[in-house]
Design a protein around this motif. Structure first.
Motif, PDB file in Angstrom:
ATOM      1  N   MET A 110       0.839  -1.200   0.000  1.00  0.00           N
ATOM      2  CA  MET A 110       0.000   0.000   0.000  1.00  0.00           C
ATOM      3  C   MET A 110       0.873   1.249   0.000  1.00  0.00           C
ATOM      4  N   PRO A 111       0.492   2.243  -0.798  1.00  0.00           N
ATOM      5  CA  PRO A 111       1.271   3.486  -0.792  1.00  0.00           C
ATOM      6  C   PRO A 111       1.106   4.221   0.535  1.00  0.00           C
ATOM      7  N   ASP A 112       2.154   4.915   0.921  1.00  0.00           N
ATOM      8  CA  ASP A 112       2.092   5.734   2.131  1.00  0.00           C
ATOM      9  C   ASP A 112       1.149   6.910   1.899  1.00  0.00           C
ATOM     10  N   ALA A 113       0.567   7.399   2.979  1.00  0.00           N
ATOM     11  CA  ALA A 113      -0.244   8.616   2.888  1.00  0.00           C
ATOM     12  C   ALA A 113       0.672   9.760   2.476  1.00  0.00           C
ATOM     13  N   GLU A 114       0.234  10.524   1.504  1.00  0.00           N
ATOM     14  CA  GLU A 114       1.062  11.591   0.946  1.00  0.00           C
ATOM     15  C   GLU A 114       0.731  12.968   1.508  1.00  0.00           C
ATOM     16  N   GLY A 115      -0.359  13.091   2.237  1.00  0.00           N
ATOM     17  CA  GLY A 115      -0.661  14.370   2.876  1.00  0.00           C
ATOM     18  C   GLY A 115      -1.822  15.147   2.292  1.00  0.00           C
ATOM     19  N   THR A 116      -2.193  14.872   1.047  1.00  0.00           N
ATOM     20  CA  THR A 116      -3.362  15.517   0.456  1.00  0.00           C
ATOM     21  C   THR A 116      -4.164  14.450  -0.282  1.00  0.00           C
ATOM     22  N   PRO A 117      -5.462  14.646  -0.419  1.00  0.00           N
ATOM     23  CA  PRO A 117      -6.257  13.677  -1.185  1.00  0.00           C
ATOM     24  C   PRO A 117      -5.760  13.516  -2.620  1.00  0.00           C
ATOM     25  N   LEU A 118      -5.366  14.618  -3.273  1.00  0.00           N
ATOM     26  CA  LEU A 118      -4.850  14.530  -4.637  1.00  0.00           C
ATOM     27  C   LEU A 118      -3.595  13.668  -4.686  1.00  0.00           C
ATOM     28  N   ALA A 119      -2.657  13.925  -3.800  1.00  0.00           N
ATOM     29  CA  ALA A 119      -1.408  13.161  -3.782  1.00  0.00           C
ATOM     30  C   ALA A 119      -1.660  11.698  -3.432  1.00  0.00           C
ATOM     31  N   ASP A 120      -2.591  11.428  -2.522  1.00  0.00           N
ATOM     32  CA  ASP A 120      -2.928  10.045  -2.174  1.00  0.00           C
ATOM     33  C   ASP A 120      -3.520   9.307  -3.372  1.00  0.00           C
ATOM     34  N   ALA A 121      -4.379   9.994  -4.132  1.00  0.00           N
ATOM     35  CA  ALA A 121      -4.983   9.374  -5.312  1.00  0.00           C
ATOM     36  C   ALA A 121      -3.927   9.082  -6.376  1.00  0.00           C
ATOM     37  N   VAL A 122      -3.041  10.027  -6.614  1.00  0.00           N
ATOM     38  CA  VAL A 122      -1.962   9.812  -7.580  1.00  0.00           C
ATOM     39  C   VAL A 122      -1.092   8.631  -7.133  1.00  0.00           C
ATOM     40  N   ALA A 123      -0.770   8.555  -5.850  1.00  0.00           N
ATOM     41  CA  ALA A 123       0.041   7.445  -5.332  1.00  0.00           C
ATOM     42  C   ALA A 123      -0.659   6.106  -5.533  1.00  0.00           C
ATOM     43  N   ALA A 124      -1.973   6.075  -5.382  1.00  0.00           N
ATOM     44  CA  ALA A 124      -2.720   4.833  -5.586  1.00  0.00           C
ATOM     45  C   ALA A 124      -2.688   4.409  -7.055  1.00  0.00           C
ATOM     46  N   VAL A 125      -2.819   5.357  -7.974  1.00  0.00           N
ATOM     47  CA  VAL A 125      -2.729   5.052  -9.406  1.00  0.00           C
ATOM     48  C   VAL A 125      -1.346   4.478  -9.717  1.00  0.00           C
ATOM     49  N   VAL A 126      -0.310   5.128  -9.217  1.00  0.00           N
ATOM     50  CA  VAL A 126       1.064   4.681  -9.456  1.00  0.00           C
ATOM     51  C   VAL A 126       1.285   3.277  -8.897  1.00  0.00           C
ATOM     52  N   GLY A 170       3.741  -7.317 -20.081  1.00  0.00           N
ATOM     53  CA  GLY A 170       3.260  -6.642 -21.287  1.00  0.00           C
ATOM     54  C   GLY A 170       2.660  -5.281 -20.995  1.00  0.00           C
ATOM     55  N   MET A 171       2.258  -5.062 -19.754  1.00  0.00           N
ATOM     56  CA  MET A 171       1.690  -3.771 -19.350  1.00  0.00           C
ATOM     57  C   MET A 171       2.750  -2.672 -19.299  1.00  0.00           C
ATOM     58  N   LEU A 172       4.018  -3.043 -19.381  1.00  0.00           N
ATOM     59  CA  LEU A 172       5.084  -2.029 -19.357  1.00  0.00           C
ATOM     60  C   LEU A 172       4.981  -1.078 -20.542  1.00  0.00           C
ATOM     61  N   THR A 173       4.281  -1.493 -21.575  1.00  0.00           N
ATOM     62  CA  THR A 173       4.114  -0.620 -22.741  1.00  0.00           C
ATOM     63  C   THR A 173       2.982   0.381 -22.542  1.00  0.00           C
ATOM     64  N   VAL A 174       2.249   0.247 -21.445  1.00  0.00           N
ATOM     65  CA  VAL A 174       1.121   1.133 -21.145  1.00  0.00           C
ATOM     66  C   VAL A 174       1.531   2.059 -20.005  1.00  0.00           C
ATOM     67  N   SER A 175       1.496   3.357 -20.249  1.00  0.00           N
ATOM     68  CA  SER A 175       1.869   4.300 -19.191  1.00  0.00           C
ATOM     69  C   SER A 175       0.851   4.233 -18.061  1.00  0.00           C
ATOM     70  N   ARG A 176       1.218   4.755 -16.904  1.00  0.00           N
ATOM     71  CA  ARG A 176       0.283   4.692 -15.768  1.00  0.00           C
ATOM     72  C   ARG A 176      -0.998   5.468 -16.016  1.00  0.00           C
ATOM     73  N   TRP A 177      -0.955   6.533 -16.798  1.00  0.00           N
ATOM     74  CA  TRP A 177      -2.164   7.327 -17.041  1.00  0.00           C
ATOM     75  C   TRP A 177      -3.005   6.731 -18.161  1.00  0.00           C
ATOM     76  N   GLU A 178      -2.390   6.010 -19.087  1.00  0.00           N
ATOM     77  CA  GLU A 178      -3.168   5.205 -20.030  1.00  0.00           C
ATOM     78  C   GLU A 178      -3.859   4.068 -19.277  1.00  0.00           C
ATOM     79  N   PHE A 179      -3.134   3.443 -18.363  1.00  0.00           N
ATOM     80  CA  PHE A 179      -3.696   2.411 -17.490  1.00  0.00           C
ATOM     81  C   PHE A 179      -4.883   2.962 -16.705  1.00  0.00           C
ATOM     82  N   ALA A 180      -4.713   4.136 -16.109  1.00  0.00           N
ATOM     83  CA  ALA A 180      -5.801   4.756 -15.349  1.00  0.00           C
ATOM     84  C   ALA A 180      -6.996   5.023 -16.255  1.00  0.00           C
ATOM     85  N   GLY A 181      -6.730   5.469 -17.477  1.00  0.00           N
ATOM     86  CA  GLY A 181      -7.813   5.697 -18.430  1.00  0.00           C
ATOM     87  C   GLY A 181      -8.572   4.429 -18.750  1.00  0.00           C
ATOM     88  N   ARG A 182      -7.837   3.321 -18.916  1.00  0.00           N
ATOM     89  CA  ARG A 182      -8.493   2.042 -19.182  1.00  0.00           C
ATOM     90  C   ARG A 182      -9.321   1.592 -17.995  1.00  0.00           C
TER      91      ARG A 182
END
Length: 130
Positions: free
Chosen positions: A76-92, A104-116
């Motif tokens: 689990m990602p550490d708490a980052e201090g703001t809801p925005l930062a926590d959400a970004v950490a969860a996506v990452v 094979g997912m290495l060809t998909v960026s994290r934000w393409e992954f989030a979009g999917r």
């Protein structure tokens, strides 16, 4: 045409550009500085950040569930201090787990992954796509 992972509905910029802006915002940089770095209008970047902040807790929860579902031993990602930062950490973290499980997912960026995962609804609705 299926472009959910590449574009964000009603936005001119690719998910990757918007995601980069959100990652920079998670570090604490303001929208004007982010706009300068990305070569985008201040109002555009401010809009991304405002919209994502509305969804941040839902996004964090959703990607935490994704992380647990795809990882053998989820870290689990550490708490980052703001809801925005926590959400970004969860996506990452969820993307990292997915690329570990499926190289094979290495060809998909994290934000393409989030979009999917979100069906392209990164900024469009306060409710997470099911």
């Amino acid at each position: 045409m299926l472009l959910a992972e590449l574009v964000v509905p009603r936005r001119m910029d690719a998910a990757e550009v918007i995601g980069a802006g959100l990652e920079i915002a998670a570090l604490g940089m303001g929208h004007r500085s982010i706009a300068a770095v990305l070569g985008r209008a201040d109002a555009t970047v401010r809009g991304w950040i405002r919209r994502f902040k509305v969804r941040a807790e839902d996004v964090r929860r959703h990607f935490t569930v994704v992380l647990v579902a795809v990882a053998d031993d989820p870290v689990m990602p550490d708490a980052e201090g703001t809801p925005l930062a926590d959400a970004v950490a969860a996506v990452v973290a969820a993307h990292r787990a997915a690329t570990t499980g499926w190289p094979g997912m290495l060809t998909v960026s994290r934000w393409e992954f989030a979009g999917r995962v979100l069906g392209g609804r990164l900024l469009t609705s306060p409710s997470i796509a099911s």
